[in-house]
Design a protein around this motif. Structure first.
Motif, mmCIF file in Angstrom:
data_model
loop_
_atom_site.group_PDB
_atom_site.id
_atom_site.type_symbol
_atom_site.label_atom_id
_atom_site.label_comp_id
_atom_site.label_asym_id
_atom_site.label_seq_id
_atom_site.Cartn_x
_atom_site.Cartn_y
_atom_site.Cartn_z
ATOM 1 N N THR A 1 0.799 -1.129 0.039
ATOM 2 C CA THR A 1 0.116 0.116 -0.031
ATOM 3 C C THR A 1 0.801 1.170 0.261
ATOM 4 O O THR A 1 1.748 1.285 0.864
ATOM 5 C CB THR A 1 -0.902 0.005 1.075
ATOM 6 O OG1 THR A 1 -1.452 -1.319 1.357
ATOM 7 C CG2 THR A 1 -2.048 1.006 1.056
ATOM 8 N N PRO A 2 0.658 2.137 -0.950
ATOM 9 C CA PRO A 2 1.413 3.486 -0.823
ATOM 10 C C PRO A 2 1.302 3.974 0.678
ATOM 11 O O PRO A 2 0.229 4.208 1.207
ATOM 12 C CB PRO A 2 0.632 4.187 -1.801
ATOM 13 C CG PRO A 2 -0.167 3.462 -2.811
ATOM 14 C CD PRO A 2 -0.525 2.249 -2.026
ATOM 15 N N LEU A 3 2.344 4.732 0.964
ATOM 16 C CA LEU A 3 2.397 5.170 2.454
ATOM 17 C C LEU A 3 2.347 4.405 3.341
ATOM 18 O O LEU A 3 3.127 4.238 4.475
ATOM 19 C CB LEU A 3 1.485 6.425 2.541
ATOM 20 C CG LEU A 3 1.750 7.564 1.687
ATOM 21 C CD1 LEU A 3 0.720 8.673 1.838
ATOM 22 C CD2 LEU A 3 3.151 8.237 1.804
ATOM 23 N N LEU A 4 1.476 3.602 3.305
ATOM 24 C CA LEU A 4 0.997 2.652 4.728
ATOM 25 C C LEU A 4 1.527 1.275 4.702
ATOM 26 O O LEU A 4 1.497 0.488 5.659
ATOM 27 C CB LEU A 4 -0.675 2.430 4.974
ATOM 28 C CG LEU A 4 -1.331 3.499 4.921
ATOM 29 C CD1 LEU A 4 -2.987 3.326 4.879
ATOM 30 C CD2 LEU A 4 -1.068 4.277 6.191
ATOM 31 N N GLY A 5 2.319 0.779 3.500
ATOM 32 C CA GLY A 5 2.773 -0.518 3.696
ATOM 33 C C GLY A 5 4.597 -0.382 3.546
ATOM 34 O O GLY A 5 4.855 0.435 3.025
#
Lengths: 562, 449
Positions: free
Chosen positions: A188-192
């Motif tokens: 996930t972009p930013l969250l992963g």
């Protein structure tokens, strides 16, 4: 000896008793319209129905009962699921053993598990079919926009329910399918931790969204417990709440979207609708019984985190996204694409301003909406079919009749178009970029922007035949030139170019130019963004299959590759 | 069809299918076997004149019987069908029946005496799927169970799981023979066992538990047993082990010597071809030997899976008191030198793409397997004569890295076998005697320098 009462007298005696009368209110059943209405209104379960419905709404061929069938399957799943919960313990030492017990030692255990498994698969199919049928009938339009959005959420939750259930048997199929699925969350972009810009904001393997999902850094004890709780408690609760909302809205929105006709016949829901519902549900249950007697639910070797099956495939309904991993990085295939699908589906009623075709099948009146939607649905299932039947070890292409025991060579080496360390050489530098980013970002961005606005800016209606033939001819010419050039590009690659190139032109330019250029800018841009992200998938496949391009743009510093 | 008729039809269908599934659930194999056993046992009781007991036996209600092994956390339901081996149904544990699943356990007094069934269960020795209550499932002949029943002499492998130094254990003779053959032919030169032995190939400590997923189907599909390709249902660990001894491993695991599928060429399996016959038509390891070795290797489960108190240690064989070349011969066998250099160093075994003495690759053959499979390890009796004692000690101590081996075909793969560095494993005294032994077997150079 006293005289025995006749059957009639006995029946009257029972019905007139205080007990019967207190349980079933409403006096003697005379089968009058009033009785029938009272039957619906006076019953807490049945009163989610209206009292009377129009006759045409009851035609089987109108809805095929798909919504009702989906609900019937949900009920079957609830009942069999509760029965299974009596025997199943969600720990890695016991889960697999409990499944074996269900199979070998528990009365009807195997039947319960089979039914739960097959009904879950059927429900996924049923809910998707329900959505397609509602779309094609235009039944999501005003005033039913919000109920469509709830329906999309319910579809998402159905997939999530099925996915969380996948892990519970704790066999190899389970952990590796879930590993494939949850690894995508890590992108996930930013969250992963593997997603674009994830490391910039401090996402690590032990604090990112995947960690939250798994309760650890790999599928293990905590994951099993988490998935169990989500599967058996949390998600069904949410689904239940949304279902009540969904049903209540249907009732409030006059039950059926079918257009009104003057002096239309209305009939009582009891018995006309209720009997149909019963028949559908009973048929559903019967099919599940026969299917479950016939076929056993799969169970593989006990889960082993150290042994990865080759290939490891996601649950079938996510295999289409997994197939996209061949062409895209996980953050696009596993996060952005599904996200766009969900948001896009929910947005449909708000961007479709076409007043025609509400409540009936109308291809000619809703060409653009139907074509675009069905293109997406077709791609979803074609990708699933490819991923499921045409992919073998190492996820290489194996025809269904080819043995997986045969070794295949790896696909051709790939190159990147724009990225750091440009070589300024086209097509002959495997794993390197041809041109620098400062050239690529404006070029690709500009091309995207142009595709977005061009169909609206061209006000004149294009001649469809001329445009199609022109593009096909142009693509064919490029294919021939590539073949004759020193690169000797094979004609198969040329064919990919022609097919995908034309599809992008037709669905991503010609159709919108013809049908939606008159939309207001806000709706137009949202629609085009959704259309273009669909055809972008085709374009990327074109780039890979025809030109061996891995990434169009690669920015390793941000872990962002497109 | 009217809704009314459809209503009746569907309801009837539901009732019927529920009935059918209940009947199917009830008509299990094990109920049949148990009832059959009760009838047979009642008949023999009748013969002995025990009418009351016979009547009671005949009217027993079939039930799933199970033994719970708490140490291993296992449930064995084998006695559900093998009722004659269930202490509660057959307190004497003896009967006259000759057929499975009815007959009593052979040699029951001794085996049950030393390993009470009620404590250990069945699968601890026999393998198979104890939880299952169908014949195919319980015998483990299903795709999702990787430990099928150990059949015939193969059961002796189970003894060796707990019995250490079992060479003199009664009933484990085949496994003992297999162990002896394993060391005699130098298998430990490449395959260590629990860390003891060579490092050229995998440690065999858990080979009996090797996940089948780890064995490429491409390789397994080439294994022949008794001349026939195995059907996929017979892809078991035992067949995989035996497949290495009963097939040419180079054919089973050809890998990618021509770099058709990979960027770099990969040599085929370096294991010797044990099916090769010598001039007299004899094999170094016969089919019988191969089965014995497999039997022993089927004992190779990770130690962590067996409770400590299950281990029984026999008297350890002590090292013979020898000196000089005689001790050197013992050292040669102890470290498995025969694995590569042949029994008594008499013939170097093949080493794919290693250039042997006097071999020259034809340029024309460089784009095919060519003569790469003729590559050989040094034949000691021929070559040690060209070394001094000190040179030999140094060579064995340091070994030869695989990258330093002269390749037959320069563009071919790195040879799979190489000389390990022995200085950390063989003690200086042993080395000295080993060199002395090697010098003693060197052929006398008639001609040459």
């Amino acid at each position: 000896m006293p005289k025995l009462p006749t059957l009639e007298e006995l029946k009257k005696e029972v019905i007139d008793s205080q007990i019967w009368r207190s349980v079933f209110r409403g006096g003697v059943w005379k089968d009058t319209p009033r009785d029938r209405s009272a039957h619906i209104i006076g019953n807490v379960w049945l009163h989610l129905h209206p009292v009377r419905v129009r006759k045409r709404a009851l035609e089987w061929t109108y809805t095929w009962g798909l919504g009702g069938i989906s609900f019937a399957l949900f009920m079957i799943l609830t009942v069999t699921g509760v029965l299974l919960m009596f025997y199943y313990r969600p720990t890695i030492d016991l889960a697999y053993r409990d499944i074996k017990d269900l199979e070998y030692a528990i009365t009807l255990g195997k039947l319960m598990r089979n039914m739960h498994r097959w009904a879950a698969q059927a429900m996924v199919v049923g809910v998707i079919a329900h959505m397609v049928s509602v779309f094609l009938r235009g039944a999501y339009k005003k005033p039913r926009e919000f109920n469509w959005s709830i329906g999309v959420l319910l579809l998402t939750l159905t997939l999530f329910l099925s996915f969380t259930g996948y892990l519970l048997p704790w066999d190899q199929l389970a952990i590796w399918a879930v590993t494939v699925g949850t690894n995508m969350a890590g992108a996930t972009p930013l969250l992963g931790n593997e997603g674009p810009m994830g490391n910039l904001v401090g996402a690590h393997i032990n604090n990112d969204v995947r960690f939250v999902l798994l309760g650890g850094t790999m599928v293990g004890e905590n994951t099993l417990l988490r998935f169990y709780v989500m599967h058996c408690v949390a998600v069904p609760l949410v689904v239940g709440i949304l279902l009540i909302l969904h049903f209540w809205r249907i009732r409030k929105d006059s039950f059926s979207a079918a257009p009104y006709e003057p002096n239309e016949d209305k009939v009582e829901v009891w018995p006309h609708l209720v009997k149909r519902e019963y028949i559908a549900a009973a048929a559903c249950l019967l099919v599940m019984f026969i299917w479950s007697i016939w076929m056993n639910a799969p169970l593989e070797v006990i889960a082993n985190p150290n042994v990865t099956p080759n290939p490891s495939k996601a649950p079938w309904y996510f295999v289409g996204l997994q197939e996209l991993l061949v062409y895209f990085d996980p953050w696009i295939a596993g996060v952005v694409m599904p996200g766009l699908i969900i948001v896009g589906l929910m947005a449909i009623p708000y961007i479709d301003t076409n007043p025609k075709g509400v409540g009936y099948y109308a291809w000619s009146e809703r060409k653009f909406a139907n074509t675009g939607f069905m293109l997406g649905v077709t791609m979803w299932f074609v990708l699933i079919a490819i991923g499921y039947w045409f992919r073998g070890p190492n996820f290489f292409w194996y025809w269904p009749w080819e043995s997986w025991l045969m070794i295949k060579a790896a696909p051709p080496l790939t190159w990147n178009v724009f990225g750091p360390n440009a070589t300024w050489r086209l097509w002959c530098t495997p794993n390197l970029s041809a041109f620098p980013l400062w050239l690529g970002i404006p070029l690709v961005g500009g091309a995207g922007l142009a595709s977005l606005v061009l169909p609206k800016l061209i006000q004149k209606e294009l001649d469809g035949i001329k445009a199609n033939l022109g593009v096909l001819g142009g693509l064919a010419l490029i294919a021939v030139i590539m073949k004759l050039s020193p690169l000797h590009v094979s004609l198969v690659k040329g064919a990919w170019l022609i097919v995908f190139g034309w599809m992008h032109f037709y669905f991503g330019f010609l159709l919108p130019q013809r049908h939606i250029r008159a939309l207001d800018w806000a709706r137009y841009l949202v629609t085009m963004a959704l259309v273009l992200s669909t055809t972008a998938v085709l374009l990327k496949m074109c780039a890979r299959l025809a030109f061996d391009i891995k990434y169009v743009i690669t920015i390793p510093a941000l872990s962002m590759n497109i | 069809m009217s809704y009314r008729n459809l209503f009746y039809l569907l309801n009837f269908g539901l009732l019927a299918s529920f009935g059918v599934s209940y009947v199917l659930d009830f008509k299990t194999e094990w109920r049949g076997y148990q009832n059959q056993y009760f009838a047979m046992a009642a008949d023999s009781l009748e013969k002995d004149g025990k009418h009351a007991e016979a009547e009671k036996m005949r009217h027993q209600w079939p039930e799933i019987k199970q033994i719970i092994n708490k140490d291993l956390d296992r449930i064995d339901r084998c006695t559900t069908c093998h009722v004659g081996m269930d202490e509660y149904s057959n307190p004497t544990m003896k009967n006259d029946f000759t057929k499975n699943p009815f007959k009593a356990h052979p040699n029951v007094a001794e085996i049950n005496g030393k390993h009470p069934f009620q404590k250990y269960g069945c699968t601890v020795c026999h393998q198979g799927q104890g939880m299952a209550t169908t014949v195919a499932g319980a015998h483990g002949r299903v795709r999702n169970w990787e430990q099928p029943l150990l059949e015939g002499q193969m059961i002796q492998g189970a003894c060796a799981r707990c019995h250490d130094n079992f060479e003199h254990l009664k009933g484990a003779e085949v496994a003992a023979k297999g162990k002896h053959l394993f060391y005699e032919h130098g298998c430990q030169g490449c395959h260590s066992v629990r860390g003891v032995g060579g490092v050229i190939s995998v440690d065999l400590k858990d080979i009996a538990d090797k996940p089948l997923e780890r064995i490429a189907g491409y390789n397994f599909s080439r294994v022949k047993y008794k001349g026939n390709l195995l059907s996929q249902d017979d892809w078991t660990r035992a067949h995989w082990i035996m497949g290495h001894l009963e097939n040419d491993p180079m054919q089973v695991t050809p890998n990618d010597p021509m770099a058709k599928f990979n960027a770099e060429p990969i040599a085929p399996s370096g294991m010797p071809n044990w099916t090769e016959e010598d001039a007299t038509g004899k094999r170094e390891i016969t089919e019988e030997d191969a089965e014995a070795i497999t039997t022993w290797l089927m004992s190779m489960s990770p130690e962590t899976k067996i409770p400590r108190e299950y281990y029984v240690s026999g008297p350890a064989a002590s090292e013979p008191k020898l000196a000089g070349a005689a001790h050197g011969k013992f050292v040669f066998e102890k470290y498995g030198c025969a694995g590569c250099h042949g029994l008594h160093g008499s013939k170097g075994r093949r080493n794919f793409n290693a250039k042997g003495a006097g071999q020259e690759m034809e340029t024309a053959k460089q784009d095919e397997w060519g003569d790469m499979d003729k590559g050989r390890e040094p034949t000691l009796v021929d070559v040690v004569g060209t070394y001094t004692h000190e040179e030999l000690v140094k060579k064995i101590s340091n070994g030869v890295k695989s990258v330093d081996i002269v390749k037959f075909n320069p563009s071919g793969p790195t040879p799979p076998l190489y000389m390990p560095t022995w200085k950390d494993k063989i003690s200086p005294a042993e080395l000295d005697d080993l060199a002395a032994y090697l010098m003693s077997i060197a052929k006398k150079q008639d001609v040459g320098f």
